[in-house]
Design a protein around this motif. Structure first.
Motif, PDB file in Angstrom:
ATOM      1  N   PHE A   1      -0.286  -0.252   0.379  1.00 52.91           N
ATOM      2  CA  PHE A   1      -1.587  -0.110  -0.268  1.00 52.91           C
ATOM      3  C   PHE A   1      -1.532   0.833  -1.460  1.00 52.91           C
ATOM      4  CE2 PHE A   1      -2.701  -1.168   4.196  1.00 52.91           C
ATOM      5  CZ  PHE A   1      -3.268  -2.407   3.942  1.00 52.91           C
ATOM      6  N   ARG A   2      -0.637   1.801  -1.414  1.00 53.55           N
ATOM      7  CA  ARG A   2      -0.442   2.709  -2.533  1.00 53.55           C
ATOM      8  C   ARG A   2       1.055   2.980  -2.679  1.00 53.55           C
ATOM      9  NH1 ARG A   2      -3.505   8.408  -4.077  1.00 53.55           N
ATOM     10  NH2 ARG A   2      -2.358   8.734  -6.001  1.00 53.55           N
ATOM     11  N   PRO A   3       1.761   2.170  -3.461  1.00 57.95           N
ATOM     12  CA  PRO A   3       3.213   2.359  -3.608  1.00 57.95           C
ATOM     13  C   PRO A   3       3.548   3.744  -4.146  1.00 57.95           C
ATOM     14  CG  PRO A   3       2.526   0.222  -4.473  1.00 57.95           C
ATOM     15  CD  PRO A   3       1.270   0.988  -4.192  1.00 57.95           C
ATOM     16  N   ARG A   4       4.528   4.358  -3.520  1.00 58.78           N
ATOM     17  CA  ARG A   4       5.020   5.666  -3.962  1.00 58.78           C
ATOM     18  C   ARG A   4       6.543   5.612  -3.981  1.00 58.78           C
ATOM     19  NH1 ARG A   4       0.887   9.473  -0.391  1.00 58.78           N
ATOM     20  NH2 ARG A   4      -0.793   9.513  -1.935  1.00 58.78           N
ATOM     21  N   PRO A   5       7.115   5.003  -4.998  1.00 52.13           N
ATOM     22  CA  PRO A   5       8.570   4.819  -5.026  1.00 52.13           C
ATOM     23  C   PRO A   5       9.351   6.121  -4.994  1.00 52.13           C
ATOM     24  CG  PRO A   5       7.568   4.279  -7.153  1.00 52.13           C
ATOM     25  CD  PRO A   5       6.455   4.432  -6.183  1.00 52.13           C
ATOM     26  N   GLU A   6       8.725   7.220  -5.413  1.00 47.32           N
ATOM     27  CA  GLU A   6       9.429   8.506  -5.418  1.00 47.32           C
ATOM     28  C   GLU A   6       9.239   9.287  -4.122  1.00 47.32           C
ATOM     29  OE1 GLU A   6      11.467   9.026  -7.894  1.00 47.32           O
ATOM     30  OE2 GLU A   6      10.725   7.130  -8.733  1.00 47.32           O
ATOM     31  N   ALA A   7       8.509   8.741  -3.157  1.00 43.76           N
ATOM     32  CA  ALA A   7       8.259   9.446  -1.903  1.00 43.76           C
ATOM     33  C   ALA A   7       9.573   9.729  -1.170  1.00 43.76           C
ATOM     34  CB  ALA A   7       7.329   8.635  -1.012  1.00 43.76           C
TER      35      ALA A   7
ATOM     36  N   ASP B   1       8.830 -12.905   2.501  1.00 45.68           N
ATOM     37  CA  ASP B   1       8.707 -12.633   3.924  1.00 45.68           C
ATOM     38  C   ASP B   1       8.329 -11.173   4.159  1.00 45.68           C
ATOM     39  OD1 ASP B   1       8.993 -13.736   6.642  1.00 45.68           O
ATOM     40  OD2 ASP B   1      10.528 -12.189   6.831  1.00 45.68           O
ATOM     41  N   THR B   2       8.926 -10.262   3.389  1.00 48.16           N
ATOM     42  CA  THR B   2       8.585  -8.847   3.515  1.00 48.16           C
ATOM     43  C   THR B   2       7.122  -8.627   3.164  1.00 48.16           C
ATOM     44  OG1 THR B   2      10.852  -8.192   2.970  1.00 48.16           O
ATOM     45  CG2 THR B   2       9.148  -6.516   2.712  1.00 48.16           C
ATOM     46  N   ASP B   3       6.652  -9.239   2.110  1.00 43.86           N
ATOM     47  CA  ASP B   3       5.258  -9.093   1.699  1.00 43.86           C
ATOM     48  C   ASP B   3       4.300  -9.673   2.741  1.00 43.86           C
ATOM     49  OD1 ASP B   3       6.126  -7.902  -0.624  1.00 43.86           O
ATOM     50  OD2 ASP B   3       5.904  -9.712  -1.859  1.00 43.86           O
ATOM     51  N   ARG B   4       4.742 -10.687   3.459  1.00 49.50           N
ATOM     52  CA  ARG B   4       3.899 -11.290   4.488  1.00 49.50           C
ATOM     53  C   ARG B   4       3.694 -10.329   5.663  1.00 49.50           C
ATOM     54  NH1 ARG B   4       4.933 -15.464   8.561  1.00 49.50           N
ATOM     55  NH2 ARG B   4       7.140 -15.227   8.089  1.00 49.50           N
ATOM     56  N   TRP B   5       4.702  -9.543   5.972  1.00 52.10           N
ATOM     57  CA  TRP B   5       4.649  -8.655   7.126  1.00 52.10           C
ATOM     58  C   TRP B   5       4.264  -7.223   6.788  1.00 52.10           C
ATOM     59  CZ3 TRP B   5       5.057  -9.782  12.235  1.00 52.10           C
ATOM     60  CH2 TRP B   5       5.539 -11.059  12.584  1.00 52.10           C
ATOM     61  N   ILE B   6       4.598  -6.765   5.604  1.00 51.26           N
ATOM     62  CA  ILE B   6       4.461  -5.343   5.267  1.00 51.26           C
ATOM     63  C   ILE B   6       3.488  -5.168   4.106  1.00 51.26           C
ATOM     64  CG2 ILE B   6       5.656  -3.236   4.600  1.00 51.26           C
ATOM     65  CD1 ILE B   6       6.636  -4.268   7.266  1.00 51.26           C
TER      66      ILE B   6
ATOM     67  N   ARG C   1      -5.069   1.651   5.428  1.00 50.38           N
ATOM     68  CA  ARG C   1      -5.343   1.821   3.996  1.00 50.38           C
ATOM     69  C   ARG C   1      -5.826   3.240   3.685  1.00 50.38           C
ATOM     70  NH1 ARG C   1      -6.352  -1.549  -0.352  1.00 50.38           N
ATOM     71  NH2 ARG C   1      -6.338  -3.417   0.981  1.00 50.38           N
ATOM     72  N   PRO C   2      -6.765   3.814   4.469  1.00 46.67           N
ATOM     73  CA  PRO C   2      -7.183   5.192   4.175  1.00 46.67           C
ATOM     74  C   PRO C   2      -6.037   6.198   4.283  1.00 46.67           C
ATOM     75  CG  PRO C   2      -8.760   4.117   5.632  1.00 46.67           C
ATOM     76  CD  PRO C   2      -7.566   3.221   5.561  1.00 46.67           C
ATOM     77  N   TRP C   3      -5.096   5.947   5.165  1.00 47.48           N
ATOM     78  CA  TRP C   3      -3.946   6.842   5.287  1.00 47.48           C
ATOM     79  C   TRP C   3      -3.119   6.829   4.003  1.00 47.48           C
ATOM     80  CZ3 TRP C   3      -1.003   7.416  10.498  1.00 47.48           C
ATOM     81  CH2 TRP C   3      -1.915   7.688  11.521  1.00 47.48           C
ATOM     82  N   ALA C   4      -2.970   5.656   3.416  1.00 47.12           N
ATOM     83  CA  ALA C   4      -2.160   5.541   2.196  1.00 47.12           C
ATOM     84  C   ALA C   4      -2.721   6.385   1.062  1.00 47.12           C
ATOM     85  CB  ALA C   4      -2.069   4.077   1.776  1.00 47.12           C
ATOM     86  N   GLU C   5      -4.041   6.536   1.037  1.00 49.62           N
ATOM     87  CA  GLU C   5      -4.687   7.337   0.001  1.00 49.62           C
ATOM     88  C   GLU C   5      -4.664   8.819   0.326  1.00 49.62           C
ATOM     89  OE1 GLU C   5      -5.718   6.118  -2.837  1.00 49.62           O
ATOM     90  OE2 GLU C   5      -5.184   4.079  -2.244  1.00 49.62           O
ATOM     91  N   ALA C   6      -4.736   9.162   1.617  1.00 51.58           N
ATOM     92  CA  ALA C   6      -4.943  10.559   2.014  1.00 51.58           C
ATOM     93  C   ALA C   6      -3.666  11.312   2.355  1.00 51.58           C
ATOM     94  CB  ALA C   6      -5.892  10.605   3.213  1.00 51.58           C
ATOM     95  N   VAL C   7      -2.582  10.612   2.648  1.00 47.81           N
ATOM     96  CA  VAL C   7      -1.371  11.286   3.108  1.00 47.81           C
ATOM     97  C   VAL C   7      -0.719  12.100   1.995  1.00 47.81           C
ATOM     98  CG1 VAL C   7       0.289   9.444   2.541  1.00 47.81           C
ATOM     99  CG2 VAL C   7       0.665  10.897   4.568  1.00 47.81           C
ATOM    100  N   ASP C   8       0.079  13.076   2.378  1.00 49.75           N
ATOM    101  CA  ASP C   8       0.814  13.896   1.418  1.00 49.75           C
ATOM    102  C   ASP C   8       1.651  12.993   0.496  1.00 49.75           C
ATOM    103  OD1 ASP C   8       1.867  16.951   1.082  1.00 49.75           O
ATOM    104  OD2 ASP C   8       3.509  15.532   0.769  1.00 49.75           O
TER     105      ASP C   8
ATOM    106  N   ILE D   1       3.000   5.250   2.906  1.00 47.10           N
ATOM    107  CA  ILE D   1       2.555   4.503   4.075  1.00 47.10           C
ATOM    108  C   ILE D   1       2.842   3.014   3.895  1.00 47.10           C
ATOM    109  CG2 ILE D   1       0.554   3.811   5.456  1.00 47.10           C
ATOM    110  CD1 ILE D   1       1.254   6.720   5.882  1.00 47.10           C
ATOM    111  N   LEU D   2       3.542   2.432   4.859  1.00 37.97           N
ATOM    112  CA  LEU D   2       3.717   0.986   4.949  1.00 37.97           C
ATOM    113  C   LEU D   2       3.013   0.530   6.227  1.00 37.97           C
ATOM    114  CD1 LEU D   2       7.539   0.571   4.150  1.00 37.97           C
ATOM    115  CD2 LEU D   2       5.634   0.835   2.562  1.00 37.97           C
ATOM    116  N   ALA D   3       2.283  -0.552   6.174  1.00 42.92           N
ATOM    117  CA  ALA D   3       1.542  -1.027   7.345  1.00 42.92           C
ATOM    118  C   ALA D   3       1.962  -2.449   7.683  1.00 42.92           C
ATOM    119  CB  ALA D   3       0.041  -0.970   7.086  1.00 42.92           C
ATOM    120  N   VAL D   4       2.165  -2.699   8.960  1.00 44.44           N
ATOM    121  CA  VAL D   4       2.604  -4.019   9.425  1.00 44.44           C
ATOM    122  C   VAL D   4       1.379  -4.908   9.641  1.00 44.44           C
ATOM    123  CG1 VAL D   4       3.796  -5.269  11.259  1.00 44.44           C
ATOM    124  CG2 VAL D   4       4.652  -3.027  10.509  1.00 44.44           C
ATOM    125  N   GLN D   5       1.462  -6.121   9.120  1.00 46.71           N
ATOM    126  CA  GLN D   5       0.393  -7.110   9.313  1.00 46.71           C
ATOM    127  C   GLN D   5       0.861  -8.146  10.326  1.00 46.71           C
ATOM    128  OE1 GLN D   5      -2.704  -7.226   8.990  1.00 46.71           O
ATOM    129  NE2 GLN D   5      -3.344  -8.351   7.178  1.00 46.71           N
TER     130      GLN D   5
END
Length: 265
Positions: free
Chosen positions: A26-32, A18-23, A50-57, A62-66
């Motif tokens: 694009f670039r997991p950062r477990p240490e963020a 269910d979490t994967d369906r909603w969230i 998706r571009p934010w996930a690559e460009a953010v500090d 970044i998690l995005a809701v679908q």
């Protein structure tokens, strides 16, 4: 249930699905240090971020809701009520941010939805920050009914907003696929009414374009009445989708505000 799976294992698997369906990650950062949960605009999808996930500090994940009714959730009916949509996303969001710092960001429809989600997250569940972009304060109502336009009128409205790829607007088959979700989202946001006096006990950062025809500077500043904590307004040059032109500036601002020593706290 598989004969070798325990009820607890099956429950965890279901919650994960269910979490994967909603969230989307694009670039997991477990240490963020902090997660930023992003809510798209009307007709938008998680892929917007998706571009934010690559460009953010690197300190931010970044998690995005679908939302239902688009991309891989195309066959699901859209949800035409902001409060109901907030209720539906809550279990997946709670699972995705469990045990760590997080903030909420929403643009346009996403701002109203992020606000309603923040209202439902109280006490120890509360986000560090609520960022509302390209949307007037919930208490400031405009009478709008773009969701009632016919397909040609709705396509023209989308072209005026400049948030939809013009190639899609010129493709009848593509329009047939995207217009139902857009119409559903517009119905949700145009009929949205917050509870009287609704506010969050969370710092609020409002972002807007200085030439946004759908949100005046005064309407964006009105978000100050919807928080019991700090408030700040930042204005960028541009129209409703100013984010496309100012991605780097916005991400730098968000990374600063999500650092452990933010001036909004």
């Amino acid at each position: 249930m598989s004969p070798t799976a325990s009820p607890g294992t099956a429950g965890r698997a279901g919650a994960s699905a269910d979490t994967d369906r909603w969230i989307r990650r694009f670039r997991p950062r477990p240490e963020a240090a902090v997660r930023l949960v992003c809510f798209p605009h009307a007709g938008g999808s998680a892929g917007t971020y998706r571009p934010w996930a690559e460009a953010v500090d690197p300190s931010v994940e970044i998690l995005a809701v679908q939302y239902p009714g688009r991309q891989d959730r195309y066959r699901e009916p859209g949800v035409e009520n902001i409060g109901e949509l907030a209720d539906l996303v809550m279990p997946a969001l709670r699972s995705a941010v469990a045990g760590g710092r997080f903030a909420l960001f929403g643009h346009s429809l996403g701002a109203a939805l992020a606000f309603e989600v923040a209202r439902r997250l109280t006490g120890g569940e509360s986000p560090d920050l609520l960022v509302v972009s390209g949307r007037r304060a919930p208490s400031l109502i405009r009478q709008e009914a773009y969701h009632r336009l016919d397909d040609a009128g709705l396509a023209e409205h989308l072209e005026h907003l400049s948030g939809t790829d013009r190639r899609l607007l010129a493709d009848p088959e593509a329009l047939e696929m995207i217009l139902p979700a857009i119409r559903s989202d517009l119905r949700a946001i145009e009929t949205y009414r917050s509870a009287p006096g609704a506010a969050v006990d969370v710092p609020v950062l409002a972002l807007t374009g200085d030439h946004d025809p759908w949100t005046t500077l005064l309407e964006a500043a009105g978000w100050s009445a919807h928080t019991t904590r700090g408030f700040d307004l930042r204005v960028f040059h541009g129209e409703h989708f100013y984010l496309a032109e100012h991605q780097a500036e916005v991400l730098q601002l968000l990374a600063r505000r999500l650092s452990p020593v933010s001036e909004l706290r």
